[in-house]
Design a protein around this motif. Structure first.
Motif, short mmCIF file in Angstrom:
data_model
loop_
_atom_site.label_atom_id
_atom_site.label_comp_id
_atom_site.label_asym_id
_atom_site.label_seq_id
_atom_site.Cartn_x
_atom_site.Cartn_y
_atom_site.Cartn_z
N PRO A 50 7.31 12.90 54.33
CA PRO A 50 6.28 13.91 54.59
C PRO A 50 6.87 15.18 55.18
O PRO A 50 7.95 15.17 55.76
CB PRO A 50 5.36 13.22 55.61
N GLN A 51 6.13 16.26 55.04
CA GLN A 51 6.58 17.56 55.50
C GLN A 51 6.20 17.81 56.97
O GLN A 51 5.25 17.22 57.48
CB GLN A 51 5.95 18.66 54.65
N LEU A 52 6.93 18.71 57.60
CA LEU A 52 6.57 19.21 58.91
C LEU A 52 5.99 20.62 58.81
O LEU A 52 6.03 21.39 59.75
CB LEU A 52 7.78 19.25 59.85
N ILE A 53 5.45 20.93 57.65
CA ILE A 53 4.86 22.24 57.44
C ILE A 53 3.67 22.08 56.51
O ILE A 53 3.69 21.24 55.60
CB ILE A 53 5.89 23.23 56.85
N SER A 54 2.62 22.80 56.79
CA SER A 54 1.43 22.77 55.95
C SER A 54 1.23 24.16 55.36
O SER A 54 0.87 25.10 56.06
CB SER A 54 0.21 22.35 56.78
N SER A 55 1.51 24.29 54.09
CA SER A 55 1.46 25.59 53.42
C SER A 55 1.27 25.36 51.93
O SER A 55 1.75 24.37 51.38
CB SER A 55 2.78 26.34 53.67
N PRO A 56 0.58 26.28 51.26
CA PRO A 56 0.49 26.15 49.80
C PRO A 56 1.83 26.28 49.11
O PRO A 56 1.96 25.98 47.94
CB PRO A 56 -0.45 27.30 49.40
N MET A 57 2.87 26.71 49.86
CA MET A 57 4.21 26.81 49.29
C MET A 57 5.00 25.52 49.43
O MET A 57 6.12 25.44 48.93
CB MET A 57 4.98 27.95 49.96
N ASP A 58 4.47 24.52 50.15
CA ASP A 58 5.30 23.34 50.39
C ASP A 58 5.60 22.60 49.10
O ASP A 58 4.84 22.64 48.13
CB ASP A 58 4.72 22.42 51.47
N PHE A 59 6.75 21.97 49.07
CA PHE A 59 7.28 21.33 47.85
C PHE A 59 7.32 19.83 48.05
O PHE A 59 7.86 19.34 49.05
CB PHE A 59 8.69 21.86 47.55
#
Length: 328
Positions: A43-52
């Motif tokens: 899982p990511q540590l960022i919430s953004s429409p750019m996350d991959f």
């Protein structure tokens, strides 16, 4: 995936619900293979429409490739057998390149490309890659991060610091979203892309997996900006550990079954055949006491196959961390 998000006029697949962390990557015994498998699903540590989200694009035979590499790493990509780079970020980049090319089937157009203006470096493009789904070139900024939540007296919300407290989650996130990922919008970067035959803006993406570590001795809320399925660990001060001030968490802080984790093994869960060496753990804890260096430990349990596997991870930090006055 359903729907799309839009940013800066570019469209992205809508973010998928984050699955909780699995331990599937623990099946692999070769560390680099295990790290790759972890990266594919972390899982990511960022919430953004750019996350991959790499798992969205994995080749159908990706798991079979990982299993084959685990059985014969010398027949796989060089990163599986070469000595890992001393810096975790450099090793992470090598794994990312392998993941993109060999597990996703994407072309890596360039990597670590400085963007300059009149001899001044404006920034560096981590990766330019070509998405085979639509043949669009994407600009990927990547990082792997480990942040510890700290609530100072008088603060309304905790701040999340790296083990080196000069690094901070909110600052890194803002730099990624507002500066690093937008570098291809600058005329100097556009000129560079044109020289490579890329006439349209590169689609920006961000990949930042990692862990958030919560204080073991008191509860903290999760950051509002972080997806709820993020990976978690604990942290505590060395003096709390020495004084056994770990109420309700004795199983986690039973250091008899701890092992110190050395980079690059911060990536993914740890496994080993040997019984945890208490002397190694004590040496690492003494380094925290005497040298003031935060150390990361994995708490292990013996599994059904006889191996020792990580069940949780704990940062132990010196009493002066993060360099702010201790109060209360």
């Amino acid at each position: 995936m359903t729907g799309t998000d839009q940013i800066n006029g570019l469209r992205y697949p809508a973010r998928m619900n984050r699955r909780p962390e699995t331990t599937a990557h623990l099946q692999y015994r070769v560390p680099a293979v295990r790290h790759l498998a972890w990266m594919c699903h972390a899982p990511q540590l960022i919430s953004s429409p750019m996350d991959f989200t790499p798992e969205t694009y994995l080749l159908d035979d990706a798991e079979e490739r990982l299993k084959a590499w685990d059985s014969a790493p010398q027949l796989g990509p060089e990163v599986l057998t070469e000595p890992p780079a001393r810096r975790l970020g450099h090793y992470f980049e090598r794994l990312y390149e392998c993941m993109m090319q060999d597990l996703l089937g994407w072309e890596v157009v360039l990597k670590n490309q400085p963007v300059r203006s009149n001899g001044v470096t404006l920034g560096e493009l981590d990766f330019l890659v070509r998405n085979p789904a639509d043949n669009v070139v994407e600009h990927h900024e990547i990082a792997v991060k480990f942040y510890l939540g700290h609530l100072e007296t008088g603060q309304d919300k905790p701040l999340w610091y790296g083990p080196n407290a000069r690094d901070r989650l909110d600052i890194k996130t803002r730099r990624l979203t507002d500066h690093q990922s937008q570098l291809t919008e600058k005329p100097e970067a556009r000129n560079l892309l044109t020289s490579l035959g890329i006439d349209t803006p590169a689609r920006p993406r961000i990949f930042m997996p990692g862990y958030l570590f919560y204080p073991l001795t008191n509860a903290l809320p999760a950051p509002d900006s972080i997806p709820p399925g993020h990976l978690r660990g604990y942290w505590l001060y060395i003096d709390n550990l020495d004084a056994k001030e770990t109420t309700g968490n004795r199983k986690i802080t039973d250091t008899k079954h701890w092992v110190p984790l050395i980079k690059p093994h911060w990536l993914g869960l740890w496994r080993q055949k040997e019984v945890p060496d208490q002397n190694q753990t004590e040496d690492a804890l003494e380094e925290v006491r005497s040298a003031g260096i935060p150390r990361l430990f994995a708490a292990l349990e013996r599994s059904d196959d006889g191996d020792w596997r990580e069940t949780s991870r704990v940062f132990v930090v010196p009493s002066e961390w993060p360099g702010l006055p201790r109060r209360g």
